[in-house]
Design a protein around this motif. Structure first.
Motif, short mmCIF file in Angstrom:
data_model
loop_
_atom_site.label_atom_id
_atom_site.label_comp_id
_atom_site.label_asym_id
_atom_site.label_seq_id
_atom_site.Cartn_x
_atom_site.Cartn_y
_atom_site.Cartn_z
N CYS A 248 50.34 95.01 60.08
CA CYS A 248 49.96 94.02 61.09
C CYS A 248 48.79 93.16 60.60
O CYS A 248 48.68 91.99 60.93
CB CYS A 248 49.54 94.70 62.39
SG CYS A 248 50.65 95.99 62.93
N CYS B 146 48.65 89.38 59.03
CA CYS B 146 48.54 88.20 59.90
C CYS B 146 47.44 88.36 60.93
O CYS B 146 46.95 87.39 61.48
CB CYS B 146 49.84 87.96 60.66
SG CYS B 146 51.25 87.64 59.59
N HIS B 147 47.11 89.61 61.24
CA HIS B 147 46.12 89.85 62.28
C HIS B 147 44.82 90.41 61.72
O HIS B 147 44.34 91.46 62.12
CB HIS B 147 46.67 90.80 63.34
CG HIS B 147 47.82 90.23 64.12
ND1 HIS B 147 47.70 89.14 64.94
CD2 HIS B 147 49.12 90.60 64.20
CE1 HIS B 147 48.87 88.87 65.50
NE2 HIS B 147 49.76 89.74 65.06
N ILE C 52 52.94 80.61 61.17
CA ILE C 52 54.24 81.11 60.76
C ILE C 52 55.24 80.73 61.84
O ILE C 52 54.85 80.49 62.99
CB ILE C 52 54.17 82.65 60.59
CG1 ILE C 52 55.49 83.24 60.13
CG2 ILE C 52 53.68 83.35 61.83
CD1 ILE C 52 55.45 84.73 59.84
N SER D 294 53.89 78.59 64.79
CA SER D 294 52.82 78.92 65.72
C SER D 294 51.68 79.62 65.01
O SER D 294 51.87 80.31 64.02
CB SER D 294 53.35 79.74 66.89
OG SER D 294 53.75 80.99 66.47
N LEU E 34 52.61 88.25 77.05
CA LEU E 34 52.24 88.29 75.64
C LEU E 34 53.01 87.25 74.83
O LEU E 34 54.10 86.85 75.21
CB LEU E 34 52.50 89.69 75.08
CG LEU E 34 51.54 90.74 75.66
CD1 LEU E 34 52.27 92.02 75.98
CD2 LEU E 34 50.38 90.99 74.73
N HIS E 35 52.43 86.88 73.71
CA HIS E 35 52.88 85.80 72.84
C HIS E 35 52.57 84.46 73.50
O HIS E 35 52.34 84.39 74.70
CB HIS E 35 54.38 85.92 72.50
CG HIS E 35 54.62 86.99 71.47
ND1 HIS E 35 54.22 86.85 70.18
CD2 HIS E 35 55.19 88.20 71.57
CE1 HIS E 35 54.53 87.95 69.51
NE2 HIS E 35 55.12 88.80 70.32
N TRP E 36 52.55 83.40 72.69
CA TRP E 36 52.10 82.09 73.20
C TRP E 36 52.88 81.65 74.43
O TRP E 36 52.33 81.07 75.35
CB TRP E 36 52.21 81.03 72.10
CG TRP E 36 51.15 81.16 71.03
CD1 TRP E 36 51.34 81.50 69.72
CD2 TRP E 36 49.74 80.91 71.17
NE1 TRP E 36 50.15 81.49 69.05
CE2 TRP E 36 49.15 81.13 69.90
CE3 TRP E 36 48.93 80.52 72.24
CZ2 TRP E 36 47.77 80.97 69.68
CZ3 TRP E 36 47.56 80.37 72.01
CH2 TRP E 36 47.00 80.59 70.76
N ASP F 116 58.46 92.24 60.99
CA ASP F 116 57.86 92.30 59.65
C ASP F 116 58.77 92.98 58.63
O ASP F 116 58.38 93.15 57.48
CB ASP F 116 56.57 93.11 59.67
CG ASP F 116 55.55 92.46 60.56
OD1 ASP F 116 55.74 91.29 60.89
OD2 ASP F 116 54.58 93.13 60.92
N ARG G 200 57.56 75.05 69.95
CA ARG G 200 57.50 76.52 69.89
C ARG G 200 58.20 77.13 71.10
O ARG G 200 58.93 78.12 70.99
CB ARG G 200 56.03 76.96 69.78
CG ARG G 200 55.73 78.41 70.15
CD ARG G 200 56.35 79.42 69.21
NE ARG G 200 56.15 80.76 69.71
CZ ARG G 200 56.88 81.32 70.68
NH1 ARG G 200 57.88 80.66 71.23
NH2 ARG G 200 56.63 82.54 71.08
C1 HEC Z 1 53.84 87.81 59.60
C2 HEC Z 1 52.75 87.68 60.54
C3 HEC Z 1 52.60 88.73 61.61
C4 HEC Z 1 52.63 90.09 61.46
C5 HEC Z 1 52.82 90.88 60.18
C6 HEC Z 1 52.43 90.63 62.77
N1 HEC Z 1 52.23 89.63 63.67
FE1 HEC Z 1 51.71 89.87 65.63
N2 HEC Z 1 51.82 87.87 65.88
C7 HEC Z 1 52.03 86.95 64.90
C8 HEC Z 1 52.11 85.64 65.47
C9 HEC Z 1 52.31 84.35 64.70
C10 HEC Z 1 51.95 85.80 66.87
C11 HEC Z 1 52.09 84.70 67.91
C12 HEC Z 1 53.58 84.44 67.95
C13 HEC Z 1 54.09 83.49 68.97
O1 HEC Z 1 54.04 83.81 70.17
O2 HEC Z 1 54.58 82.44 68.59
C14 HEC Z 1 51.76 87.23 67.09
C15 HEC Z 1 51.55 87.80 68.33
C16 HEC Z 1 51.20 89.13 68.53
C17 HEC Z 1 50.76 89.70 69.79
C18 HEC Z 1 50.58 88.99 71.11
C19 HEC Z 1 49.14 88.72 71.40
C20 HEC Z 1 48.90 88.08 72.73
O3 HEC Z 1 47.75 88.06 73.18
O4 HEC Z 1 49.83 87.56 73.35
C21 HEC Z 1 50.53 91.04 69.57
C22 HEC Z 1 50.03 92.06 70.56
C23 HEC Z 1 50.85 91.29 68.18
N3 HEC Z 1 51.23 90.10 67.59
C24 HEC Z 1 50.75 92.51 67.58
C25 HEC Z 1 51.21 92.78 66.30
C26 HEC Z 1 51.28 94.10 65.73
C27 HEC Z 1 50.83 95.37 66.42
C28 HEC Z 1 51.79 93.95 64.47
C29 HEC Z 1 52.14 95.04 63.48
C30 HEC Z 1 53.08 96.01 63.95
C31 HEC Z 1 52.00 92.54 64.25
N4 HEC Z 1 51.66 91.86 65.38
C32 HEC Z 1 52.43 92.00 63.06
C33 HEC Z 1 52.17 87.21 63.55
C34 HEC Z 1 52.33 88.45 63.00
#
Ligand code: HEC
Ligand code: HEC
Length: 479
Positions: free
Chosen positions: A117, A120-121, A218, A240, A256-258, A276, A349
């Motif tokens: 995670c 990206c995070h 991404i 996004s 959750l998500h945008w 992923d 998006r």
């Molecule tokens: C390749 C990049 C990438 C990886 C790896 C990734 N994420 Fe994300 N994540 C994003 C993106 C970009 C968004 C926003 C997506 C959207 O809504 O368009 C997001 C959104 C989220 C959100 C929502 C947050 C909110 O406040 O709404 C959570 C929670 C989250 N990710 C958790 C995780 C976790 C836990 C992992 C690992 C298991 C993970 N992500 C792996 C790119 C990634």
């Protein structure tokens, strides 16, 4: 010699041959299992280390053999955007670690690389260009360019020099493979890796007809639609900005998500792993539960520069009057979907995600112990909470506004072309330095006139008097 004795003799020989065959097959089976499939669990005592480096189950299907992955930047530097190996793609190495933040290493028969995670995070910032980057887990990555990473891998695999001899030679500088391992790499692992990367390229070919993501962005759900769910190609653009994921304890009940396409945090975490590259079977549920607990408890990072507290106090009442209903914890509309006609930001998006995709994803893990049920189609963007806001630049779901100061201006007065990916901080405007020579040298050109990149909408606070805006910005630094 009687027939019976002869038969018994033959029987013994047959049994002996059968035993030898069984032993041989069994031995071969064991050999294959040991060298290709044997899983050695990794465990990190600290939850933060686990978040940064621990496996989430992506190594099986989409991981690259670790030793090959390690030597590729040395063998094919011309396919990277700059010098410094993987760092040129925005990955950050901590001193003394085997992999950069966001990259796991796990043995499945042989050591394989995967992503976590944190790729990206997790973000970085520097107060001054000469500082070492401060790594902040759970921040949105502002540097990692996942699209250029994918393109680097394919360009390397397509190069005629991507051969066992060339790669084994390079590996020998880092690691002594045994004779048997060398044969496995030569005849199986290297050719299979090449094939797998080229196959992956085909499944991402739709990217090439759409605008580039750039660092910190991404198109996260089109790969899910086209690859994971096998839905037909369309021409949507889902670019996004990466999101911060700290402080989930205060986000309970938020969409959750945008665009709010999920309502369950556990499902968001698990779909994150599937997105992923984990498969329905390889997904590491206990590992992901640890991640969920970690991001639930983790506090947002504090603003690292000085804050004018009396100005910030003034700003709080301006925030309460203009923003709190959508952004404060406990606000009437905080964490809910604000219709697109009301918020007015770029709609690409939002339009990328469809009802069909949500339905298909809800079916995807039917029968597994985790399963998905909460994916949905919405009609707007979530009024996200603003915790740790200072480190979330550039702002809005497509990362189209480089500074907080700009977001409080009418769209025609916001910066229209800037550079993102440079991590030196700009406390005056609140965001990363996005203009000037250095930003240009290290950053990606973000042009708001390109489709999907619009900086329109979100017109709140733009008519406030100048002094009120400064006070409001000072307050926003404290969140
Ligand atoms: C390749 C990049 C990438 C990886 C790896 C990734 N994420 Fe994300 N994540 C994003 C993106 C970009 C968004 C926003 C997506 C959207 O809504 O368009 C997001 C959104 C989220 C959100 C929502 C947050 C909110 O406040 O709404 C959570 C929670 C989250 N990710 C958790 C995780 C976790 C836990 C992992 C690992 C298991 C993970 N992500 C792996 C790119 C990634
Ligand atoms: C009617 C609800 C609403 C009001 C009022 C509102 N916002 Fe927002 N805000 C949103 C929505 C929805 C988004 C996400 C829009 C998008 O990304 O396209 C957002 C996004 C943001 C972001 C970007 C967050 C990020 O992580 O990139 C900031 C900063 C922000 N708002 C600040 C403010 C401030 C400051 C005010 C008051 C002057 C305010 N907002 C008033 C709904 C609102």
């Amino acid at each position: 010699m009687s027939v019976k004795v002869l038969q018994t003799g033959l029987g013994k020989i047959i049994t002996a041959i059968a035993l030898v065959v069984i032993l041989l097959v069994g031995g071969l089976g064991y050999f294959a299992w040991y060298n290709l499939f044997r899983e050695v669990p990794t465990y990190y005592e600290s939850a933060e280390e686990h978040f940064k480096y621990g496996s989430i189950g992506t190594e099986n299907a989409e991981g690259i053999p670790y030793w090959i992955w390690l030597v590729l930047p040395r063998l094919f530097p011309e396919y990277l955007p700059g010098s410094g190996g993987y760092a040129s793609l925005g990955l950050t190495w901590e001193e003394g670690k085997e992999t950069p933040v966001g990259i796991s290493k796990k043995t499945i028969g042989f050591p394989r690389q995967g992503i976590t995670c944190a790729v990206c995070h997790s973000g970085t910032y520097r107060k001054k260009p000469e500082d070492k980057p401060v790594i902040v887990p759970a921040a949105p990555s502002n540097k990692f360019d996942s699209q250029s990473y994918l393109r680097f891998l394919t360009a390397s695999a397509k190069d005629p020099r991507f051969t066992p001899d060339y790669i084994l030679n390079a590996i020998a500088y880092n690691y002594d493979l045994s004779w048997i391992e060398t044969q496995l790499y030569r005849y199986l692992i290297i050719p299979q890796t090449k094939k797998a990367i080229l196959k992956q390229e085909q499944s991402y070919s739709w990217m090439d007809s759409r605008p580039n993501w750039g660092p910190g962005r991404i198109d996260p759900f089109n790969p899910v639609k086209f690859r994971t769910l096998s839905l037909p190609l369309d021409d949507t653009i889902g670019n996004s900005d990466m999101m911060s994921i700290w402080n989930q304890k205060q986000h309970q009940g938020f969409a959750l998500h945008w665009d709010g396409l999920e309502t369950s945090l556990t499902e968001t975490v698990n779909t994150g792993a599937i997105g992923d590259g984990a498969t329905r079977k390889s997904i590491d549920l206990p590992g992901l539960q640890r991640v969920e607990k970690y991001i639930t408890e983790l506090d947002p990072p504090k603003y690292p520069f000085e804050i004018n507290q009396s100005l910030a106090d003034k700003g709080k009442s301006i925030f309460d009057n203009n923003c709190a209903s959508c952004h404060a914890f406990g606000g009437e509309r905080t964490g809910t979907v604000i219709p697109i006609n009301e918020i007015g930001t770029d709609r690409h998006r939002l339009d990328m995600w469809t009802k069909e995709a949500a339905d298909a994803y809800n079916e995807y893990a039917e029968g597994y112990e985790y399963d998905f049920d909460e994916l949905r189609k919405t009609d707007g963007y979530v009024s996200v909470s603003l915790d740790g806001l200072w480190l979330r630049a550039p702002y809005l779901h497509n990362g189209s506004v480089p500074y907080l100061k700009d977001l409080l201006e009418a769209p025609e007065n916001r910066v229209s072309v800037f550079y993102r990916g440079y991590d030196v901080y700009e406390p005056e405007k609140v965001g990363f330095i996005a203009q000037g020579e250095e930003a240009k040298k290290y950053g990606f050109k973000y042009d708001t006139t390109i489709v999907g990149n619009s900086n329109q909408g979100h017109l709140y606070g733009i008519d406030l008097p100048k002094l009120d805006k400064s006070a409001l910005i000072e307050y926003l630094k404290t969140l």
